[in-house]
Design an enzyme around this catalytic site. Structure first.
Site, PDB file in Angstrom:
ATOM      1  N   TYR A  85       2.062   2.813  10.318  1.00 48.93           N
ATOM      2  CA  TYR A  85       1.410   3.940   9.652  1.00 48.93           C
ATOM      3  C   TYR A  85       1.590   5.282  10.365  1.00 48.93           C
ATOM      4  CZ  TYR A  85      -0.581   0.116   7.027  1.00 48.93           C
ATOM      5  OH  TYR A  85      -0.720  -1.000   6.255  1.00 48.93           O
ATOM      6  N   PRO A  98      -2.087   3.224  -1.385  1.00 48.06           N
ATOM      7  CA  PRO A  98      -2.227   2.540  -2.673  1.00 48.06           C
ATOM      8  C   PRO A  98      -3.281   3.209  -3.560  1.00 48.06           C
ATOM      9  CG  PRO A  98      -2.484   1.039  -0.806  1.00 48.06           C
ATOM     10  CD  PRO A  98      -2.632   2.433  -0.296  1.00 48.06           C
ATOM     11  N   HIS A 321      -3.839   4.285   3.938  1.00 48.93           N
ATOM     12  CA  HIS A 321      -3.697   2.874   4.302  1.00 48.93           C
ATOM     13  C   HIS A 321      -3.929   2.563   5.788  1.00 48.93           C
ATOM     14  CE1 HIS A 321      -2.628  -1.175   3.561  1.00 48.93           C
ATOM     15  NE2 HIS A 321      -1.721  -0.986   2.645  1.00 48.93           N
ATOM     16  N   SER A 529       2.002  -7.629  -3.364  1.00 48.05           N
ATOM     17  CA  SER A 529       0.675  -7.908  -2.836  1.00 48.05           C
ATOM     18  C   SER A 529      -0.221  -8.434  -3.939  1.00 48.05           C
ATOM     19  CB  SER A 529       0.081  -6.636  -2.245  1.00 48.05           C
ATOM     20  OG  SER A 529      -1.115  -6.938  -1.586  1.00 48.05           O
TER      21      SER A 529
END
Length: 601
Positions: A85, A98, A321, A529
């Site tokens: 990240y 997301p 995230h 996912s």
């Protein structure tokens, strides 16, 4: 408050294991079989043999990892946060954050919008009280307690851009934790205090009154969309940020957003679309806001949690995230959605509340240029994102379960089939597996492309083969890999750890990591996912490679919500075509099972 309940729970969790080196090497070679050619595989086998030789470089790195494991709570979590990240420099929009689309709401004006926003805020604060009192029910997976740490990271936190790497701040643990949220409407940011002076939360009525004040004092739409800066490439935003906060007013305004518990975005209505297209349009609104002409400036994309409430009933969430995975976010959303359905008691407050504070920004010509650049880049991203959201209505979890198959494994094998039929090859596939059985656990990779799934997808369209047994084997192999991953025995994070250990030891990077096979294995054409929720929602995210797909799904009992993304700039990918191939694959697999007497299964 039960002091220390959370800590006591955390302390009782096992540490993330470091898998045996030989096991990972063997499983790595097995994972390469369906995705690289025999020549490449042969070459890699030699490199792996050399790497894992006794007293060799792999051995040395393994010992380094085991040492790191002994002296940290989790040998992986800090490294993962950094590499996955904070060091990642593409925009968080589309590439990392997301979105979640909630079921469409039936309001069509600002009263409905504000009323719902007030209820939603109250619902999040209700959830927050469980976090604050440490009364959140502990979650279990297969009878094992899960780490609850991520719940403590999503409120009062924010990502901070840097020139080369970012950081995350969390104000929840301050002596005086934040008591305000940020509300943004027409690109203008407001601080809304959500607690009374006696520490009680504002009622839904009080919140409604405050939101109405915000709405009425932000009617002018000609404001500079300062928030759009957060959507830019991280290095550009890092430079712009350093420049932006040189000004004292700007610095204070930015700090107020960063410190807020969460952000609520009151969005302008988007252009109307058909019912069939609605979910897809809602998904892109959650992911990027629709572009600079629409709601992309009505965000602070670095904020961990942003709730989006559109005037036209389009609602959802986008989250940054770095601090957390999907499941804790979805648990919070499930709670909030249930909360908003409760009819509330109307208690009209007598005390007049202070006007929410509008955040001011001084826009210099230089900042104006940065905003224009961010707008242009955002619009390019918007045009490039190819998104398709569907409700697969033929069946849900019920069908695989009736055949005693894992619904997730069934869907993943269908994805393999859809991809193979489209491209005549198998590809590296990423499915996230939770490592929350371990202290501070994040995720590892379930590699859905296995030799067993390859055998099945290659023969599925051959009329002469006995295919049911192959399908069963493929589903079982996926289930086995999943179990292995959640027990901390998958290969991807271990290989990453060995690689980072090599970088830390300043020795040359071992050949195994410079090998073409390693690059192929980490080029995920399918990034997937499963994010199950009680709410009939769907999460969505962008692809992780230029020629890939992002696939997220929420399997409900009798239907499955799918979100599939690709990039228009890639001539080879097409989200609608992949969705169609996926629907066909699921239906064909069910037909195959239905044609076989259950006695045989």
């Amino acid at each position: 408050m039960i002091p220390g309940r959370y800590l006591a729970h955390q302390e009782s969790l096992p540490k993330l294991p470091v898998p045996p080196l030989k096991q990972t090497c063997d499983r790595y070679l097995a994972a390469l079989e369906p995705i690289v050619d025999s020549e490449m595989l042969k070459n890699t086998q030699e490199l792996v043999k050399e790497f894992q030789a006794q007293g060799g470089v792999g051995d040395r790195l393994q010992k380094g990892l085991e040492h790191r494991s002994r002296k940290t709570d989790n040998w992986l979590s800090d490294w993962w946060l950094q590499t996955a990240y904070l060091d990642y420099r593409l925009p968080v929009v589309v590439h990392s954050s997301p979105g979640v689309v909630l079921p469409r709401l039936e309001f069509s004006d600002r009263q409905g919008q504000i009323r719902y926003a007030a209820k939603l805020i109250a619902g999040v604060l209700d959830f927050k009280s469980m976090i604050d009192n440490e009364t959140l029910p502990i979650e279990y997976l297969g009878g094992k307690m899960l780490c609850m740490n991520q719940y403590y990271q999503v409120l009062c936190s924010c990502r901070i851009p840097g020139i080369k790497s970012d950081s995350v701040v969390n104000y929840a643990l301050n002596k005086r934790p934040p008591s305000h949220i940020t509300v943004v409407h027409n690109y203008q940011f407001f601080v809304l205090d959500v607690y009374n002076s006696d520490g009680t939360t504002l009622t839904v009525d009080q919140l409604y009154i405050q939101l109405e004040k915000i709405w009425n004092s932000s009617l002018q739409t000609n404001k500079e969309p300062i928030g759009i800066l957060t959507s830019n490439h991280r290095n550009s935003w890092g430079k712009a940020y350093a420049n932006l906060i040189k000004d004292k007013t700007n610095k204070e305004s930015v700090r107020a957003i960063q410190k807020s518990i969460f952000t609520v975005c009151l969005d302008a209505p988007m252009p109307r679309v058909s019912d069939e297209m609605y979910r897809t349009r809602a998904a892109v609104q959650m992911l990027h806001g629709g572009g600079s002409r629409w709601n992309s400036g009505n965000r602070w994309f670095d904020k961990t949690l942003q709730f989006i409430i559109g005037e036209d009933g389009t609602c959802g969430v986008i989250y940054e995230h770095a601090p957390a995975e999907g499941p804790p976010i979805v648990a919070l959303i499930d709670h909030v959605v249930e909360y908003t359905k409760k009819s509330e008691m109307v208690r009209t407050p007598m005390v007049p509340l202070p006007m929410p504070k509008k955040l001011r920004f001084n826009i210099t010509p230089e900042i104006k240029r940065d905003i224009e650049e961010a707008k242009q880049n955002m619009n390019i991203m918007v045009h490039d994102l190819d998104m398709k959201v569907i409700v697969f209505s033929h069946f849900g979890k019920n069908v695989p379960k009736s055949y005693k198959m894992s619904p997730d494994a069934f869907i993943q094998v269908a994805l393999q089939l859809a991809y193979y039929r489209t491209y005549k090859r198998c590809c590296a596939t990423y499915e996230s597996a939770s490592l929350r059985m371990f202290k501070l656990g994040r995720t590892d990779t379930i590699r859905s492309a296995t030799s067993d799934s390859a055998n099945f997808v290659k023969t599925m369209d051959d009329p002469n083969t006995e295919k049911v047994a192959l399908l069963e084997k493929a589903v079982k192999a996926h289930r086995a890999y999943t179990d292995m991953a959640i027990r901390g025995q998958a290969i991807d994070r271990h290989l990453l750890g060995l690689k980072l250990q090599a970088i830390e030891d300043l020795s040359a990077l071992p050949d195994i990591f410079m090998d073409t096979s390693f690059a192929v294995a980490n080029h995920y054409n399918l990034s997937t996912s499963q994010v199950p929720a009680k709410t009939d929602c769907v999460m969505c995210f962008g692809p992780v490679v230029p020629d890939g797909y992002g696939v997220c799904y929420n399997p409900m009992e009798e239907h499955i919500n799918f979100a599939v993304s690709a990039f228009n700039s890639c001539a080879d990918t097409n989200a609608a075509r992949m969705v169609q191939a996926l629907e066909d694959a699921l239906v064909d697999m069910k037909t195959l099972l239905d044609q076989t007497p259950k006695a045989k299964l």
